[in-house]
Design a protein around this motif. Sequence first.
Motif, PDB file in Angstrom:
ATOM      1  N   LEU A 158      51.543 122.608 -86.746  1.00  0.00           N
ATOM      2  CA  LEU A 158      50.671 123.783 -86.692  1.00  0.00           C
ATOM      3  C   LEU A 158      49.245 123.394 -86.327  1.00  0.00           C
ATOM      4  CD1 LEU A 158      50.515 126.878 -87.230  1.00  0.00           C
ATOM      5  CD2 LEU A 158      49.828 126.273 -89.576  1.00  0.00           C
ATOM      6  N   ARG A 159      48.709 124.056 -85.307  1.00  0.00           N
ATOM      7  CA  ARG A 159      47.335 123.795 -84.836  1.00  0.00           C
ATOM      8  C   ARG A 159      46.352 124.555 -85.713  1.00  0.00           C
ATOM      9  NH1 ARG A 159      47.877 120.368 -80.183  1.00  0.00           N
ATOM     10  NH2 ARG A 159      49.956 120.809 -79.393  1.00  0.00           N
ATOM     11  N   SER A 160      45.127 124.045 -85.759  1.00  0.00           N
ATOM     12  CA  SER A 160      44.108 124.687 -86.589  1.00  0.00           C
ATOM     13  C   SER A 160      43.678 126.016 -85.979  1.00  0.00           C
ATOM     14  CB  SER A 160      42.922 123.745 -86.802  1.00  0.00           C
ATOM     15  OG  SER A 160      42.335 123.388 -85.567  1.00  0.00           O
ATOM     16  N   ALA A 161      42.627 126.019 -85.213  1.00  0.00           N
ATOM     17  CA  ALA A 161      42.121 127.254 -84.610  1.00  0.00           C
ATOM     18  C   ALA A 161      41.666 126.950 -83.187  1.00  0.00           C
ATOM     19  CB  ALA A 161      40.958 127.793 -85.425  1.00  0.00           C
ATOM     20  N   PRO A 162      42.061 127.781 -82.225  1.00  0.00           N
ATOM     21  CA  PRO A 162      41.638 127.536 -80.844  1.00  0.00           C
ATOM     22  C   PRO A 162      40.117 127.457 -80.761  1.00  0.00           C
ATOM     23  CG  PRO A 162      43.264 129.294 -80.956  1.00  0.00           C
ATOM     24  CD  PRO A 162      42.893 128.955 -82.361  1.00  0.00           C
ATOM     25  N   PRO A 163      39.572 126.612 -79.956  1.00  0.00           N
ATOM     26  CA  PRO A 163      40.239 125.777 -78.955  1.00  0.00           C
ATOM     27  C   PRO A 163      40.688 124.421 -79.495  1.00  0.00           C
ATOM     28  CG  PRO A 163      37.902 125.548 -78.669  1.00  0.00           C
ATOM     29  CD  PRO A 163      38.111 126.523 -79.814  1.00  0.00           C
ATOM     30  N   SER A 164      40.572 124.180 -80.782  1.00  0.00           N
ATOM     31  CA  SER A 164      40.947 122.883 -81.351  1.00  0.00           C
ATOM     32  C   SER A 164      42.442 122.639 -81.187  1.00  0.00           C
ATOM     33  CB  SER A 164      40.586 122.837 -82.840  1.00  0.00           C
ATOM     34  OG  SER A 164      41.068 121.648 -83.413  1.00  0.00           O
ATOM     35  N   ASN A 165      42.793 121.390 -80.932  1.00  0.00           N
ATOM     36  CA  ASN A 165      44.203 121.018 -80.842  1.00  0.00           C
ATOM     37  C   ASN A 165      44.643 120.216 -82.060  1.00  0.00           C
ATOM     38  OD1 ASN A 165      42.888 118.629 -80.331  1.00  0.00           O
ATOM     39  ND2 ASN A 165      43.983 118.148 -78.451  1.00  0.00           N
ATOM     40  N   LEU A 166      43.846 120.241 -83.133  1.00  0.00           N
ATOM     41  CA  LEU A 166      44.162 119.472 -84.335  1.00  0.00           C
ATOM     42  C   LEU A 166      45.387 120.010 -85.064  1.00  0.00           C
ATOM     43  CD1 LEU A 166      40.740 118.727 -86.078  1.00  0.00           C
ATOM     44  CD2 LEU A 166      42.201 117.151 -84.825  1.00  0.00           C
ATOM     45  N   SER A 167      46.211 119.074 -85.498  1.00  0.00           N
ATOM     46  CA  SER A 167      47.351 119.363 -86.368  1.00  0.00           C
ATOM     47  C   SER A 167      47.521 118.149 -87.263  1.00  0.00           C
ATOM     48  CB  SER A 167      48.620 119.599 -85.546  1.00  0.00           C
ATOM     49  OG  SER A 167      49.023 118.398 -84.900  1.00  0.00           O
ATOM     50  N   LEU A 168      48.241 118.322 -88.356  1.00  0.00           N
ATOM     51  CA  LEU A 168      48.493 117.176 -89.220  1.00  0.00           C
ATOM     52  C   LEU A 168      49.281 116.098 -88.481  1.00  0.00           C
ATOM     53  CD1 LEU A 168      49.217 119.092 -92.527  1.00  0.00           C
ATOM     54  CD2 LEU A 168      47.344 117.463 -92.146  1.00  0.00           C
ATOM     55  N   LEU A 169      50.285 116.509 -87.710  1.00  0.00           N
ATOM     56  CA  LEU A 169      51.053 115.538 -86.939  1.00  0.00           C
ATOM     57  C   LEU A 169      50.157 114.835 -85.921  1.00  0.00           C
ATOM     58  CD1 LEU A 169      53.690 114.118 -86.328  1.00  0.00           C
ATOM     59  CD2 LEU A 169      54.271 116.020 -84.790  1.00  0.00           C
ATOM     60  N   GLY A 170      49.274 115.575 -85.279  1.00  0.00           N
ATOM     61  CA  GLY A 170      48.342 114.970 -84.335  1.00  0.00           C
ATOM     62  C   GLY A 170      47.449 113.934 -85.005  1.00  0.00           C
ATOM     63  N   LEU A 171      47.010 114.208 -86.226  1.00  0.00           N
ATOM     64  CA  LEU A 171      46.187 113.242 -86.947  1.00  0.00           C
ATOM     65  C   LEU A 171      46.974 111.969 -87.249  1.00  0.00           C
ATOM     66  CD1 LEU A 171      44.242 115.537 -89.436  1.00  0.00           C
ATOM     67  CD2 LEU A 171      43.336 114.364 -87.408  1.00  0.00           C
ATOM     68  N   VAL A 172      48.225 112.117 -87.652  1.00  0.00           N
ATOM     69  CA  VAL A 172      49.070 110.949 -87.924  1.00  0.00           C
ATOM     70  C   VAL A 172      49.260 110.135 -86.648  1.00  0.00           C
ATOM     71  CG1 VAL A 172      51.444 110.268 -88.491  1.00  0.00           C
ATOM     72  CG2 VAL A 172      50.220 111.914 -89.938  1.00  0.00           C
ATOM     73  N   ARG A 173      49.548 110.809 -85.549  1.00  0.00           N
ATOM     74  CA  ARG A 173      49.731 110.121 -84.274  1.00  0.00           C
ATOM     75  C   ARG A 173      48.433 109.422 -83.845  1.00  0.00           C
ATOM     76  NH1 ARG A 173      53.811 112.720 -80.620  1.00  0.00           N
ATOM     77  NH2 ARG A 173      52.161 112.799 -79.049  1.00  0.00           N
ATOM     78  N   HIS A 174      47.308 110.114 -84.033  1.00  0.00           N
ATOM     79  CA  HIS A 174      46.011 109.541 -83.682  1.00  0.00           C
ATOM     80  C   HIS A 174      45.737 108.285 -84.517  1.00  0.00           C
ATOM     81  CE1 HIS A 174      41.835 109.259 -82.511  1.00  0.00           C
ATOM     82  NE2 HIS A 174      41.464 109.332 -83.785  1.00  0.00           N
ATOM     83  N   MET A 175      46.024 108.342 -85.803  1.00  0.00           N
ATOM     84  CA  MET A 175      45.750 107.192 -86.652  1.00  0.00           C
ATOM     85  C   MET A 175      46.683 106.025 -86.333  1.00  0.00           C
ATOM     86  SD  MET A 175      42.984 108.003 -87.993  1.00  0.00           S
ATOM     87  CE  MET A 175      42.821 106.401 -88.785  1.00  0.00           C
ATOM     88  N   ALA A 176      47.872 106.291 -85.846  1.00  0.00           N
ATOM     89  CA  ALA A 176      48.729 105.201 -85.366  1.00  0.00           C
ATOM     90  C   ALA A 176      48.056 104.507 -84.193  1.00  0.00           C
ATOM     91  CB  ALA A 176      50.106 105.739 -84.968  1.00  0.00           C
ATOM     92  N   GLU A 177      47.500 105.302 -83.291  1.00  0.00           N
ATOM     93  CA  GLU A 177      46.784 104.743 -82.136  1.00  0.00           C
ATOM     94  C   GLU A 177      45.570 103.936 -82.588  1.00  0.00           C
ATOM     95  OE1 GLU A 177      47.749 104.803 -79.044  1.00  0.00           O
ATOM     96  OE2 GLU A 177      48.817 106.667 -78.638  1.00  0.00           O
ATOM     97  N   VAL A 178      44.823 104.459 -83.542  1.00  0.00           N
ATOM     98  CA  VAL A 178      43.604 103.800 -84.025  1.00  0.00           C
ATOM     99  C   VAL A 178      43.953 102.482 -84.720  1.00  0.00           C
ATOM    100  CG1 VAL A 178      41.655 104.035 -85.620  1.00  0.00           C
ATOM    101  CG2 VAL A 178      42.303 105.956 -84.158  1.00  0.00           C
ATOM    102  N   GLU A 179      44.988 102.505 -85.561  1.00  0.00           N
ATOM    103  CA  GLU A 179      45.432 101.269 -86.220  1.00  0.00           C
ATOM    104  C   GLU A 179      45.771 100.213 -85.163  1.00  0.00           C
ATOM    105  OE1 GLU A 179      45.841 100.460 -89.525  1.00  0.00           O
ATOM    106  OE2 GLU A 179      45.867 102.391 -90.574  1.00  0.00           O
ATOM    107  N   GLN A 180      46.558 100.616 -84.169  1.00  0.00           N
ATOM    108  CA  GLN A 180      46.951  99.673 -83.129  1.00  0.00           C
ATOM    109  C   GLN A 180      45.739  99.159 -82.365  1.00  0.00           C
ATOM    110  OE1 GLN A 180      48.814 100.682 -79.185  1.00  0.00           O
ATOM    111  NE2 GLN A 180      50.613  99.832 -80.230  1.00  0.00           N
ATOM    112  N   HIS A 181      44.842 100.052 -82.006  1.00  0.00           N
ATOM    113  CA  HIS A 181      43.680  99.653 -81.208  1.00  0.00           C
ATOM    114  C   HIS A 181      42.854  98.590 -81.921  1.00  0.00           C
ATOM    115  CE1 HIS A 181      40.280  99.795 -78.518  1.00  0.00           C
ATOM    116  NE2 HIS A 181      39.511  99.952 -79.588  1.00  0.00           N
ATOM    117  N   TRP A 182      42.451  98.888 -83.150  1.00  0.00           N
ATOM    118  CA  TRP A 182      41.515  97.990 -83.828  1.00  0.00           C
ATOM    119  C   TRP A 182      42.145  96.696 -84.303  1.00  0.00           C
ATOM    120  CZ3 TRP A 182      36.760  98.159 -82.757  1.00  0.00           C
ATOM    121  CH2 TRP A 182      36.182  99.364 -82.380  1.00  0.00           C
TER     122      TRP A 182
END
Length: 171
Positions: free
Chosen positions: A45-69
């Motif tokens: 579920l997305r927050s409010a337009p135009p934001s594309n934030l979702s809980l799943l998106g945050l989890v996916r983003h943090m996987a990327e951040v963990e890998q990057h750093w």
Amino acid sequence: MTELAPRIDPPMVADEATMLTAWLDFHRSTLALKCQGLADDQLRLRSAPPSNLSLLGLVRHMAEVEQHWFQRVLLGTELPGGIFWTEEDEDGDFNNVDTADVAHDFAAWRAEIDAARRAAEGLPLDTVAERPRRGQEVTLRWIMVHMIEEYARHNGHADLLRELVDGSTGD
């Protein structure tokens, strides 16, 4: 699916490495807690337009951040592309959640956390990363503090997203 190790309050007295690790694990577990007990559609579920934030998106983003750093910067590992983003869609971690495999994405996040722990294990905090950040040296200490900040900021987003999903509030 969404669980990590139980959330444990960081110690109030500890050496610096123990303190930073405990706070990072606390924030990792907080994100998992914000996602716990939700159906796949609720995690998307997305927050409010135009934001594309979702809980799943945050989890996916943090996987990327963990890998990057920890993999790319600290260890200097060359990796092709991202886990969820592509050159065509650099925000794929947030954008492409509508049909994403939730179990797979949470497993990817947990795997990146495990890899990050292994990467940092036993290294002194003043270890200089193999790959500089924008041409400047960065230490493991800086990475740990930055990761705590990154999780803390996104956990604030997760608070609002979880309240949107089912009205739950709290730590």
